[in-house]
Design an enzyme around this catalytic site. Structure first.
Site, PDB file in Angstrom:
ATOM      1  N   HIS A  76     -18.494  -8.503 -13.207  1.00  0.00           N
ATOM      2  CA  HIS A  76     -18.329  -7.151 -12.199  1.00  0.00           C
ATOM      3  C   HIS A  76     -19.651  -7.197 -11.106  1.00  0.00           C
ATOM      4  O   HIS A  76     -20.230  -6.155 -11.249  1.00  0.00           O
ATOM      5  CB  HIS A  76     -18.509  -6.019 -13.335  1.00  0.00           C
ATOM      6  CG  HIS A  76     -18.031  -4.991 -12.252  1.00  0.00           C
ATOM      7  ND1 HIS A  76     -17.577  -3.788 -13.121  1.00  0.00           N
ATOM      8  CD2 HIS A  76     -18.059  -4.360 -11.219  1.00  0.00           C
ATOM      9  CE1 HIS A  76     -16.908  -2.781 -12.374  1.00  0.00           C
ATOM     10  NE2 HIS A  76     -17.155  -3.054 -10.985  1.00  0.00           N
ATOM     11  N   GLU A 121     -16.943  -3.675 -20.696  1.00  0.00           N
ATOM     12  CA  GLU A 121     -17.886  -4.673 -20.037  1.00  0.00           C
ATOM     13  C   GLU A 121     -19.359  -4.474 -20.940  1.00  0.00           C
ATOM     14  O   GLU A 121     -19.458  -3.208 -21.174  1.00  0.00           O
ATOM     15  CB  GLU A 121     -18.269  -4.543 -18.548  1.00  0.00           C
ATOM     16  CG  GLU A 121     -16.720  -4.551 -17.945  1.00  0.00           C
ATOM     17  CD  GLU A 121     -16.897  -4.451 -16.330  1.00  0.00           C
ATOM     18  OE1 GLU A 121     -17.886  -3.602 -15.979  1.00  0.00           O
ATOM     19  OE2 GLU A 121     -15.818  -4.394 -15.597  1.00  0.00           O
ATOM     20  N   ASP A 171     -13.118 -10.400 -12.154  1.00  0.00           N
ATOM     21  CA  ASP A 171     -14.404  -9.803 -12.074  1.00  0.00           C
ATOM     22  C   ASP A 171     -14.656  -8.318 -12.734  1.00  0.00           C
ATOM     23  O   ASP A 171     -15.813  -7.967 -12.821  1.00  0.00           O
ATOM     24  CB  ASP A 171     -14.938  -9.619 -10.545  1.00  0.00           C
ATOM     25  CG  ASP A 171     -16.336  -9.041 -10.213  1.00  0.00           C
ATOM     26  OD1 ASP A 171     -17.090  -9.987 -10.792  1.00  0.00           O
ATOM     27  OD2 ASP A 171     -16.631  -8.206  -9.674  1.00  0.00           O
ATOM     28  N   ASP A 189       0.905  -1.162   0.107  1.00  0.00           N
ATOM     29  CA  ASP A 189      -0.013   0.152  -0.139  1.00  0.00           C
ATOM     30  C   ASP A 189       0.967   1.213   0.062  1.00  0.00           C
ATOM     31  O   ASP A 189       1.952   1.402   0.479  1.00  0.00           O
ATOM     32  CB  ASP A 189      -1.073  -0.039   1.199  1.00  0.00           C
ATOM     33  CG  ASP A 189      -2.095   1.128   1.075  1.00  0.00           C
ATOM     34  OD1 ASP A 189      -3.007   0.629   0.563  1.00  0.00           O
ATOM     35  OD2 ASP A 189      -1.723   2.193   1.380  1.00  0.00           O
ATOM     36  N   ALA A 198     -10.957  -5.292  -8.334  1.00  0.00           N
ATOM     37  CA  ALA A 198     -10.973  -3.910  -8.197  1.00  0.00           C
ATOM     38  C   ALA A 198     -11.689  -3.031  -9.450  1.00  0.00           C
ATOM     39  O   ALA A 198     -12.829  -2.715  -9.549  1.00  0.00           O
ATOM     40  CB  ALA A 198      -9.548  -3.436  -8.007  1.00  0.00           C
ATOM     41  N   ARG A 199     -10.713  -2.926 -10.513  1.00  0.00           N
ATOM     42  CA  ARG A 199     -11.182  -2.338 -11.857  1.00  0.00           C
ATOM     43  C   ARG A 199     -10.270  -3.041 -12.973  1.00  0.00           C
ATOM     44  O   ARG A 199      -9.200  -3.171 -12.804  1.00  0.00           O
ATOM     45  CB  ARG A 199     -10.754  -0.759 -11.481  1.00  0.00           C
ATOM     46  CG  ARG A 199     -11.862   0.044 -10.857  1.00  0.00           C
ATOM     47  CD  ARG A 199     -13.043   0.222 -11.731  1.00  0.00           C
ATOM     48  NE  ARG A 199     -14.073   1.198 -11.247  1.00  0.00           N
ATOM     49  CZ  ARG A 199     -14.751   0.776 -10.135  1.00  0.00           C
ATOM     50  NH1 ARG A 199     -15.033  -0.667  -9.644  1.00  0.00           N
ATOM     51  NH2 ARG A 199     -15.654   1.537  -9.617  1.00  0.00           N
TER      52      ARG A 199
END
Length: 335
Positions: free
Chosen positions: A302, A285, A280, A174, A255-256
């Protein structure tokens, strides 16, 4: 009467609460009529003359660029990569979001995908449907090293879920110093080991360490991504980074889309550079790309936020942000 356009899909699929919040406070509401994620041009055309937008992950730059009426964007969710924040600030458009409601559902999906990919659950299902029965072996979280890329709300929830599985270690990457949180998690890990009666029986409590990205990629058996999509994280995991993964590693992205370079991921998985992935989220999309050809990737729609309770909470909070903004009440301000 304030005019509200809802571009996100789905909306109020299982509960009418968010609509009730808006309509009971005098809002005129129009909901995405397409039954799918709207394209930027479609959002721009549909929401051009509305006072507020309740949005999902639709790209909103064209709308914000052209609108003269929009006063508020209320995101159903936490990610803001699709919202041009600087442009919104320049044009005096407020932005709200629902940062907490999404965390339980996304963290649970991430954990379930770790288990699925490590134990080859989806792969086994596919074998049976083909008439095969090899009983594939997999790995356990217990005794493994799990990497968490991004230690915010969702990353911390994933860590709390993982502790019960007794991993060997959790590696955290992080930008912020997370030592205070890591200390609390380490204390919890000791208590969990004691409750399981294993502390001191050739088993140490789970170690939790903050490391740099390269160390996390090289040493993790499973990596789960929980960072926002920004100019700094776009294509963060490209061919050079993916080449650092262990041969038995799995990669999870809830996440993205865009954080993992999909083309590089496809070639890495096809060539067996590492074991498996679960995705995901995608650049575009609904996803229809080449990852669909591979057996060692799990693809979901997603749906990290798509539990009945969390989705209802997100939609209701997004609606409450709209009402609070126009009435002078409370709302979750971003810009």
């Amino acid at each position: 009467m304030h005019k509200i356009f809802v571009s996100t899909f789905p909306f109020c699929r299982t509960s009418p609460k968010a609509l009730e919040v808006l309509e009971s406070n005098g809002c005129q509401v129009v909901v995405n009529p397409l039954g799918r994620k709207m394209k930027p041009s479609e959002v721009t055309e549909a929401a051009q003359n509305f006072d507020a937008l309740i949005a999902g992950t639709e790209e909103l730059t064209p709308l914000v660029t052209t609108t003269n009426s929009l006063k508020l964007i209320s995101r159903v969710g936490v990610g803001l990569d699709s919202v041009p924040l600087d442009l919104c600030k320049e044009k005096g458009i407020a932005v709200a979001y629902t940062p907490d409601a999404v965390s339980p559902a996304v963290s649970e999906l991430a954990l379930s995908l770790i288990v699925d990919a490590m134990r080859k659950v989806t792969y086994s299902d596919r074998e049976i449907r083909r008439g095969e029965w090899t009983r594939p072996y997999g790995e356990r979280i217990g005794g493994s090293t799990i990497g968490i890329l991004g230690f915010g709300r969702i990353g911390k929830r994933v860590a709390s879920h993982l502790l019960g599985y007794l991993p060997k270690e959790i590696l955290v990457c992080d930008l912020l110093d997370q030592m205070e949180s890591i200390t609390r998690f380490s204390e919890s890990a000791i208590q969990i080991a004691k409750m399981n009666g294993i502390l001191g029986k050739n088993w140490n409590e789970t170690s939790i360490t903050q490391v740099d990205l390269e160390t996390l990629l090289k040493n993790s058996d499973a990596i789960t991504i929980h960072v926002p999509l920004t100019k700094d994280t776009k294509n963060l995991l490209d061919q050079s980074k993916l080449s650092l993964l262990k041969s038995n590693a799995i990669l999870i992205n809830t996440a993205r889309g865009g954080i993992v370079n999909e083309n590089d991921l496809y070639h890495s998985l096809k060539e067996g550079k590492f074991s498996a992935a679960a995705m995901d989220v995608f650049d575009e999309e609904p996803y229809k790309g080449p990852l669909c050809e591979l057996e060692n990737v799990i693809l979901t729609q997603h749906m990290g936020s798509c539990s009945n309770d969390c989705r209802e909470d997100m939609e209701r909070e997004a609606a409450e942000n709209v009402v609070g903004f126009f009435s002078g009440g409370s709302w979750e301000r971003v810009v």
